[in-house]
Scaffold this active site. Structure first.
Site, short mmCIF file in Angstrom:
data_model
loop_
_atom_site.label_atom_id
_atom_site.label_comp_id
_atom_site.label_asym_id
_atom_site.label_seq_id
_atom_site.Cartn_x
_atom_site.Cartn_y
_atom_site.Cartn_z
CG ASN A 91 -1.69 1.31 1.37
OD1 ASN A 91 -2.52 1.65 0.52
ND2 ASN A 91 -1.39 2.06 2.42
N GLY A 96 5.44 10.97 -4.96
CA GLY A 96 6.17 11.87 -5.85
C GLY A 96 5.20 12.39 -6.90
CE1 TYR A 152 0.65 8.29 -5.98
CE2 TYR A 152 -1.09 8.89 -7.53
CZ TYR A 152 -0.68 8.25 -6.38
OH TYR A 152 -1.59 7.55 -5.63
#
Length: 250
Positions: A91, A96, A152
């Protein structure tokens, strides 16, 4: 449909708050022994106490999920404390966001490599148990390009792809691997809770983009996690389930 995890041993990497916490508590509530790790000791201790209060075995340890040695040590300690591992939840996220060196490094170290490393450390324990399940937490950001969350989104796309590859690799060993791609999830102290005041324009834009008319709750991701790791999902592997209130449809 009743889902029970009695006598199962569950490890949640990144389990002290938000989605990870809800998943850990969901498994504990269904009868599993649960180990969690996190960076912050205070939130870690609080969540371990909540797990214990549900009447199951609980274990927690701090862990830098960007570090291979720390991951190997944590998985070994969790397996020892629980008596083995049946289910692993990957998880953690480095969160970023942009296109900076730092954003890419955080994403690769935590979102991608922690998933790889924790899986590889846990697999031998699952094999000794006769099989198991791995669940990777990705994001709907992994489905489309974004100028706001460049790195991300890219690393979450890598998690989706790796989930498919893991499903292929581990099927002969009776280990199922799936992923969840959550939409925007709101909880106290989380990114979207902070955005309400720090960036209300962005929060409103996201809120208005969700056909269901609200952001999601961590418990809604936990419900999907329990299903995908249960015997009721015994013929599902290599898949990514989107849980977003229709957000991607918009």
């Amino acid at each position: 449909m009743q889902i029970s995890f009695k006598d199962k041993r569950v490890v949640v990497a990144g389990g002290s708050r938000g989605i990870g916490r809800s998943i850990a508590l969901g498994f504990a509530g269904a009868g599993a022994s649960v180990s969690i790790c996190a960076r912050g000791q205070e939130a870690l201790d609080k969540t371990v106490a909540e797990i214990k209060a549900l009447g199951v075995k609980a274990h927690g340890a701090p862990c830098d999920l960007g570090n291979k040695e720390a991951i190997d040590g944590y998985i070994a300690a969790a397996a020892s404390a629980l008596g083995g591992i049946d289910i692993l939840i990957n998880n953690a996220s480095g969160f970023g966001g942009g296109d900076s060196e730092d954003g890419w490094k955080k994403g690769f170290d935590v979102d991608v490599m922690a998933t790889v490393r924790a899986s590889n450390a846990a697999i031998p324990h699952m094999e000794r148990a006769g099989g198991g399940a791995i669940l990777n937490i990705s994001s709907i950001s992994g489905y489309a390009g974004s100028a706001r969350s460049t790195s991300y989104g890219a690393v979450k796309a890598a998690v989706i792809h790796y989930t498919m590859s893991q499903g292929l690799m581990l099927a002969p060993r009776k280990i199922r691997v799936n992923a969840i791609a959550p939409g925007s999830i709101e909880f106290p102290g989380g990114l979207w809770d902070q955005a309400k005041t720090a960036n209300p324009k962005l929060y409103k834009a996201i809120f208005d983009s969700i056909p269901w008319g609200r952001l999601g709750a961590p418990e809604e991701i936990a419900n999907a996690a329990l299903f995908l790791c249960s015997a009721q999902a015994s013929w599902i592997t290599g898949q990514t389930l989107t849980v977003d209130g229709g957000q991607m449809l918009g």
